[in-house]
Design a protein around this motif. Structure first.
Motif, PDB file in Angstrom:
ATOM      1  N   CYS A  71     -16.645  32.856  36.950  1.00 17.93           N
ATOM      2  CA  CYS A  71     -17.309  32.969  35.721  1.00 17.93           C
ATOM      3  C   CYS A  71     -18.557  34.174  35.940  1.00 17.93           C
ATOM      4  CB  CYS A  71     -17.787  31.608  34.985  1.00 17.93           C
ATOM      5  SG  CYS A  71     -19.289  31.063  36.268  1.00 17.93           S
ATOM      6  N   HIS A  72     -18.587  34.662  36.981  1.00 18.23           N
ATOM      7  CA  HIS A  72     -19.573  35.623  36.980  1.00 18.23           C
ATOM      8  C   HIS A  72     -19.231  36.964  37.981  1.00 18.23           C
ATOM      9  CE1 HIS A  72     -24.396  36.141  37.515  1.00 18.23           C
ATOM     10  NE2 HIS A  72     -23.694  37.306  37.968  1.00 18.23           N
ATOM     11  N   THR A  73     -19.081  38.051  37.318  1.00 20.65           N
ATOM     12  CA  THR A  73     -18.712  38.891  38.012  1.00 20.65           C
ATOM     13  C   THR A  73     -19.151  40.213  37.367  1.00 20.65           C
ATOM     14  OG1 THR A  73     -16.825  40.080  37.471  1.00 20.65           O
ATOM     15  CG2 THR A  73     -16.498  38.076  38.576  1.00 20.65           C
ATOM     16  N   HIS A  74     -19.528  41.272  38.375  1.00 20.04           N
ATOM     17  CA  HIS A  74     -19.643  42.834  37.680  1.00 20.04           C
ATOM     18  C   HIS A  74     -18.819  43.678  38.426  1.00 20.04           C
ATOM     19  CE1 HIS A  74     -24.184  41.359  37.558  1.00 20.04           C
ATOM     20  NE2 HIS A  74     -23.861  40.487  38.153  1.00 20.04           N
ATOM     21  N   LEU A  75     -17.618  43.614  38.271  1.00 24.26           N
ATOM     22  CA  LEU A  75     -16.301  44.135  38.979  1.00 24.26           C
ATOM     23  C   LEU A  75     -16.030  45.374  38.485  1.00 24.26           C
ATOM     24  CD1 LEU A  75     -13.511  43.890  37.628  1.00 24.26           C
ATOM     25  CD2 LEU A  75     -13.595  41.407  38.605  1.00 24.26           C
ATOM     26  N   LEU A 241     -27.926  34.070  31.523  1.00 21.06           N
ATOM     27  CA  LEU A 241     -28.926  34.734  32.071  1.00 21.06           C
ATOM     28  C   LEU A 241     -28.986  34.557  33.606  1.00 21.06           C
ATOM     29  CD1 LEU A 241     -31.656  36.229  31.095  1.00 21.06           C
ATOM     30  CD2 LEU A 241     -32.893  34.329  31.363  1.00 21.06           C
ATOM     31  N   HIS A 242     -29.295  35.930  34.227  1.00 19.27           N
ATOM     32  CA  HIS A 242     -29.676  36.030  35.375  1.00 19.27           C
ATOM     33  C   HIS A 242     -31.113  35.615  35.655  1.00 19.27           C
ATOM     34  CE1 HIS A 242     -26.203  38.583  35.803  1.00 19.27           C
ATOM     35  NE2 HIS A 242     -26.379  38.704  37.163  1.00 19.27           N
ATOM     36  N   ALA A 243     -31.039  34.390  36.004  1.00 16.36           N
ATOM     37  CA  ALA A 243     -32.494  33.701  35.938  1.00 16.36           C
ATOM     38  C   ALA A 243     -32.997  33.174  37.479  1.00 16.36           C
ATOM     39  CB  ALA A 243     -32.446  32.562  35.045  1.00 16.36           C
ATOM     40  N   ASP A 264     -28.031  31.447  35.722  1.00 16.91           N
ATOM     41  CA  ASP A 264     -27.257  32.123  37.027  1.00 16.91           C
ATOM     42  C   ASP A 264     -28.090  32.367  38.165  1.00 16.91           C
ATOM     43  OD1 ASP A 264     -25.650  32.368  34.575  1.00 16.91           O
ATOM     44  OD2 ASP A 264     -24.042  33.378  35.597  1.00 16.91           O
ATOM     45  N   HIS A 265     -27.723  32.167  39.033  1.00 13.94           N
ATOM     46  CA  HIS A 265     -28.857  32.215  40.693  1.00 13.94           C
ATOM     47  C   HIS A 265     -29.342  31.170  40.803  1.00 13.94           C
ATOM     48  CE1 HIS A 265     -27.361  36.425  41.642  1.00 13.94           C
ATOM     49  NE2 HIS A 265     -27.390  36.844  40.499  1.00 13.94           N
ATOM     50  N   LEU A 266     -30.755  31.099  40.182  1.00  5.42           N
ATOM     51  CA  LEU A 266     -31.355  30.007  40.223  1.00  5.42           C
ATOM     52  C   LEU A 266     -32.037  29.577  41.442  1.00  5.42           C
ATOM     53  CD1 LEU A 266     -29.239  27.681  37.791  1.00  5.42           C
ATOM     54  CD2 LEU A 266     -31.248  29.234  37.157  1.00  5.42           C
ATOM     55  N   THR A 316     -18.300  34.132  42.196  1.00  5.78           N
ATOM     56  CA  THR A 316     -18.464  35.170  43.273  1.00  5.78           C
ATOM     57  C   THR A 316     -19.626  36.211  43.117  1.00  5.78           C
ATOM     58  OG1 THR A 316     -16.814  36.682  42.349  1.00  5.78           O
ATOM     59  CG2 THR A 316     -15.717  35.338  43.986  1.00  5.78           C
ATOM     60  N   ASP A 317     -20.095  36.588  41.773  1.00  3.02           N
ATOM     61  CA  ASP A 317     -20.832  37.313  41.655  1.00  3.02           C
ATOM     62  C   ASP A 317     -20.564  38.905  42.035  1.00  3.02           C
ATOM     63  OD1 ASP A 317     -23.360  38.638  40.760  1.00  3.02           O
ATOM     64  OD2 ASP A 317     -24.530  37.801  42.168  1.00  3.02           O
ATOM     65  N   LEU A 318     -19.216  39.073  42.110  1.00  2.96           N
ATOM     66  CA  LEU A 318     -18.600  40.370  42.892  1.00  2.96           C
ATOM     67  C   LEU A 318     -19.267  41.369  42.249  1.00  2.96           C
ATOM     68  CD1 LEU A 318     -16.797  42.173  44.245  1.00  2.96           C
ATOM     69  CD2 LEU A 318     -15.050  41.483  42.819  1.00  2.96           C
TER      70      LEU A 318
HETATM   71 FE    FE Z   1     -24.783  38.995  38.753  1.00  7.07          FE
END
Ligand code: FE
Ligand code: NIG
Length: 407
Positions: A71-75, A241-243, A264-266, A316-318
């Motif tokens: 649910c979270h990638t920058h691919l 949000l990248h928070a 996300d991250h946290l 993954t946050d790929l």
């Molecule tokens: Fe990210």
């Protein structure tokens, strides 16, 4: 394969309506018709009429889970940042590299210079790696273009790459990822451009499913993020949000105020932020790949999130910088070892809760009648074994909307 009965298998349905953390069904039958799960339950309870005429697929005792949801990638990106990996190994910090013009900006330069076809081909190859690890649904963010045309190119490439690979996709606009150099000293103008011109235009083209920002000292302030969220709200788009990745900016509470799908991250999440998320039903997306690659030592407050019943997703946050992680299976293992999730929480995080964070919980993420026939078939003796191996390539078979995906 439009009408199939999968039998001689065990199912970890991840459906909370069933008992146990896995929602397990031993000796299960799964009837798939027209890409959907038409019936699932114990083989002994299968009404003969429901499977009449179905093609029978004997799974030889394998475990079946929902196909994974990343649910979270920058691919979508061009260029190579392995040099930054070497710099970090010699002691440079992620922030220092970013402030010196590397990091997101380095990928921006390469991405702006690439054609849509180049971006698409590279993205498709990365999606196929995620599929090898069991993913059938992938969220993909923009955020390396940072100008109107390049952000648009990224979102087009994301959609086309997903279509070619055959995965379900949601596209997230991350125009507020980093300030591009041409806007140095003109932050307000950049935020205005992204919130009031670029986002509405890309949305009008049908390229945006959700809106995200990097709320951080090296990204954007909470006030700047709020400007973007207001614009998203006017368009009826959900936010994420990248928070609290590198510091506590109050991002999670801000996201919760806008009813965010996820924060996300946290790693630096405060108790107040976690409580706000719990009240708003905002999911926590845990990204152990970035924690690992940046050698972060502060863990997200998993015990607190658990005690408040905040849904926890894992992804993954790929991306080419902080998380060049191409394995959803390894992300689940890392979530257990590094963050203290149980194996069942990790699998739920990459299925049911990932689907929630991505806004596709009404389509996939659990094995339940009416949802998509997105199945992963694993050669394991217990579901926890899926999460236990380190470096395991993934499931034996991946089925997306009833269609066998290439392994
Ligand atoms: Fe990210
Ligand atoms: O999720 N945190 C910001 N964005 C990405 C990293 C992007 C990059 O370094 O290229 C992340 O970690």
């Amino acid at each position: 394969m439009t009408f199939t009965l999968f039998h001689n298998c065990c199912a970890a349905t991840m459906d909370p309506a069933r008992t146990g953390v896995w929602g397990a069904v031993e000796d299960a039958a799964i009837v798939c018709r027209q890409g959907r799960i038409d019936w699932i339950g114990p083989m002994a309870d299968l009404p003969a009429a429901r499977a009449e005429g179905a093609q029978r697929a004997d799974l030889a005792g394998r475990w079946v889970t929902p196909a994974l949801v990343d649910c979270h990638t920058h691919l979508v990106f061009a260029g190579d940042r392995s040099g930054e990996f070497e710099q970090r190994l010699s002691g440079a910090s992620y922030e220092a590299i970013a402030r010196a013009g590397g990091g997101i900006r380095a990928t921006m330069t390469a991405t702006r210079a690439a054609s849509i076809e180049t971006l698409t081909a590279a993205a498709e190859a990365r999606i196929r790696l995620l599929m090898r690890g069991g993913a059938a649904s992938v969220e993909i963010k923009s955020g390396y273009g940072l100008d109107p045309d390049s952000e648009r190119a990224m979102l087009i490439a994301a959609g086309e790459a997903a279509r070619r690979a055959g995965v379900r996709v949601r596209r997230t606009f991350l125009g507020l990822h980093a300030l591009p150099p041409e806007y140095e000293g003109r932050r307000e103008a950049y935020v205005h451009l992204m919130a009031h011109e670029v986002l509405p235009a890309l949305h009008a083209e049908g390229l945006v499913d959700a809106v995200d920002a990097f709320c951080e000292t090296i990204g954007f302030t909470a006030a700047e993020t709020q400007t973007l969220f207001e614009a998203a709200a006017r368009l009826g788009l959900p936010v994420r949000l990248h928070a609290e990745q590198l510091s506590d900016q109050g991002g999670a509470a801000l996201a919760a105020r806008y009813g965010a799908l996820s924060a996300d991250h946290l790693e630096y999440l405060s108790e107040a932020g976690a409580r706000a998320m719990a009240e708003a039903g905002t999911a926590a997306v845990l990204l152990p790949g970035a924690f690992y690659a940046l050698k972060e030592t502060r863990r997200p407050p998993v015990e607190l999130l658990r005690s408040l019943n905040v849904p926890m997703a894992v992804a993954t946050d790929l991306n080419p910088g902080s998380s060049p992680l191409v394995s959803p299976v390894l992300a689940m293992n890392m979530a257990c070892i590094l963050f203290g999730l149980t194996p069942a929480e990790a699998l739920a995080g990459m299925t049911r809760e990932g689907a929630r964070a991505m806004g596709v919980a009404d389509e996939t993420g659990v094995l339940r009648e009416g949802l998509a026939a997105d199945l992963a078939v694993w050669e394991v003796s217990r579901p926890a074994e899926i999460v236990y191996w380190i470096g395991h390539p993934g499931p034996e078979r991946l089925i997306i909307a009833g269609q066998e995906a290439p392994a």
